[in-house]
Design an enzyme around this catalytic site. Structure first.
Site, short mmCIF file in Angstrom:
data_model
loop_
_atom_site.label_atom_id
_atom_site.label_comp_id
_atom_site.label_asym_id
_atom_site.label_seq_id
_atom_site.Cartn_x
_atom_site.Cartn_y
_atom_site.Cartn_z
N SER A 121 -11.43 15.49 13.53
CA SER A 121 -10.24 16.44 14.86
C SER A 121 -11.07 17.37 15.63
CB SER A 121 -9.76 16.62 14.07
OG SER A 121 -10.77 18.16 13.40
N LYS A 126 -15.03 24.38 19.67
CA LYS A 126 -13.65 23.92 18.89
C LYS A 126 -13.24 25.10 19.03
CE LYS A 126 -11.90 21.00 14.91
NZ LYS A 126 -12.50 20.35 14.19
N SER A 130 -15.52 15.38 10.37
CA SER A 130 -14.55 15.80 11.99
C SER A 130 -15.55 16.07 13.25
CB SER A 130 -13.32 17.37 12.09
OG SER A 130 -12.25 16.02 12.09
N1 GLN Z 1 -9.83 13.15 8.87
C1 GLN Z 1 -9.97 14.31 8.10
C2 GLN Z 1 -8.27 15.17 8.56
O1 GLN Z 1 -7.53 15.08 8.66
C3 GLN Z 1 -11.12 15.17 8.84
C4 GLN Z 1 -10.66 16.47 8.97
C5 GLN Z 1 -11.87 17.29 9.29
O2 GLN Z 1 -13.03 17.45 9.21
N2 GLN Z 1 -11.27 18.70 10.06
O3 GLN Z 1 -8.20 15.63 7.64
#
Ligand code: GLN
Length: 463
Positions: free
Chosen positions: A140, A65, A164
């Site tokens: 994400s 990532k 995420s």
């Molecule tokens: N959907 C969550 C957010 O937008 C996920 C974030 C994450 O785990 N990086 O904060």
């Protein structure tokens, strides 16, 4: 990955075929899927893989990532602000993977600064779900999950602040493990919400997740929150089964927001657990309804502090301005996308004098209650099982104009980060051709148990 490792053990020369096939599949598929932001040059990667042939991971490369520092690659966090930022060191996880014999194949797309649930918040491109190109891969870490699902990666690393790793794994039909907070070093992971962030593997099966956790779970003096490694071999004994284990199904995760088709699938999950000797217990996690508000207050507050370092002076691209004040504000205005700005505004507001107690302070108290729910549950049972997401992958564009709708997609995953416990999403059926993920949660440092139960379920579940 584990079959490949066995193969390479016997015939190390096969590494060339493996790397060829990865580049072929990226060439063939990534134009549509759009997971990769950057790939390694093939010849140097092959040379590196050959050099590492004697090590445990046998030169099998990984995909990372783009918020994890990796020498030789950029670390853009999918932000315009960091478009030209070259990594300046290796994150601890990258160092450990290299030592174990896994070089880096490439960096993949994500929601900007890991904020989002669809990977549509990337400045660069929208990654598509390989199961249906009109749908999002989740987020994400959407690039990580899509790359693994599309056979463009053997495994990937993602980061999980509020789901995420697990969310895109569920949407794409692969395995995603969020370890206990502190089990894996955060050194070299661009901070989003430091009390929640955790790096985790995204893989094709549960055994691979165990192999990778063996490599990356290591106490690190560069991360002051890193936990003592329990010195467990996660793959050894993974096949010991679940006979006699108590698996709790929380009623709050099966309410109206859950797609009925997933509700039906969950009946099959229960039958499968019973078939392999586990006992199903109905449980309650009564403060679940506060999790979304609590998570978005805490994560945005921490993000507003963490993202202050991106100012147009250090690291980032700089706006063309006359005055120093304007330099900060214009650089941040141009550099950050809409969702990141929304979080910074929300977090700054929640932390401001006069509102701190009402918002941030209250959220901290709610966090303690949510953690307490899990402690109470684990006093009675061994593991919790629930859907990872209330719906399968949604359409590209469907929720992007409605941030609240997007946040609600995280309802079953954010409580886990607030409690700091581990959880893993594994493929558990399909609805109309779209994968459904089941999440297994355990108490702190129970990864061994989660992996063992996940492995048994994966082998027994027939759809
Ligand atoms: N959907 C969550 C957010 O937008 C996920 C974030 C994450 O785990 N990086 O904060």
């Amino acid at each position: 990955m584990h079959e490949l490792i066995d193969l390479l053990e016997e015939d190390p020369g096969k590494i060339e075929d493996l790397i060829d096939s990865l580049y072929d599949s990226i060439e063939k598929t990534d134009g549509e899927v759009q997971a990769y932001l950057e790939t390694a040059d093939k010849e140097p990667l092959l040379a590196e893989a050959r050099e590492k042939a004697e090590r445990p991971l046998k030169g099998v490369p990984g995909t990372i990532k783009d918020n994890i520092q990796t020498l030789g690659f950029k670390t853009t966090c999918a932000s315009r602000f960091l478009e030209d930022y070259d990594s300046v060191y290796d994150a601890t996880v990258i160092k450990l993977l290299n030592e174990a014999g896994s070089p880096v194949l490439g960096k993949v797309n994500m929601d900007e600064f890991a904020m989002g649930s669809s990977t549509e918040n990337s400045y660069f491109q929208t990654t598509r779900n390989p199961n249906d190109l009109t749908r999002v891969p989740g987020g994400s870490s959407g690039g990580s999950a899509a790359a693994v699902a599309a056979d463009e990666a053997i495994y990937a690393l993602g980061s999980d602040t509020g789901g995420s790793v697990r969310h895109p794994a569920a949407f794409c039909g692969v395995v995603g493990l969020k370890p206990t907070y502190g089990l894996v070093s955060r050194y070299g992971l661009t901070a989003f919400a430091s009390s929640l962030d955790q790096i985790g593997p995204i893989t094709k099966d549960v055994y691979d997740a165990a192999l990778l956790l063996n490599v990356i779970a290591e106490q690190d003096e560069m991360d002051s929150t890193s936990a003592a490694n329990p010195a467990v071999d996660y793959s050894d004994g993974i096949d010991r089964g679940v006979e006699g284990l108590k698996v709790g199904f929380p009623e709050e995760y099966f309410g109206d927001e859950l797609d009925e088709r997933i509700q039906d699938k969950a009946e099959r999950w229960k039958e499968t657990f019973e078939d392999i000797g586990a006992e199903i217990v109905d449980i309650s996690l009564p403060h679940t309804e506060y999790a979304i508000a609590t998570y978005y207050l805490i994560s945005s507050s921490e993000a507003s502090a963490n993202l202050a370092r991106f100012d147009g002076v250090r690291y980032t691209s700089r706006a063309d301005t006359e005055s120093i004040d304007e330099l900060f504000s214009k650089s941040r205005d141009e550099g950050f996308g809409a969702e990141v700005k929304r979080r910074i505004l929300l977090g700054t507001y929640a932390l401001s004098a006069g509102y701190y107690d009402e918002y941030y302070g209250k959220a901290q108290k709610a966090r303690r209650l949510i953690k307490g729910d899990f402690d109470d549950a684990f006093a009675e049972i061994d593991l919790i099982a629930a859907p990872t997401s209330p719906t399968p992958a949604f359409k590209i564009g469907e929720k992007i104009e409605d941030p609240l709708e997007m946040y609600l997609s995280d309802v079953f995953i954010v409580p886990i980060n607030l409690a700091g416990i581990p959880a893993m999403s594994i493929p558990a059926g399909e609805v109309q051709g779209l994968p459904v993920g089941m999440q297994l949660m355990g108490e702190s440092l129970s990864e061994e148990l989660i992996l063992r139960a996940g492995y048994a379920f994966e082998n027994a579940f027939t759809g």
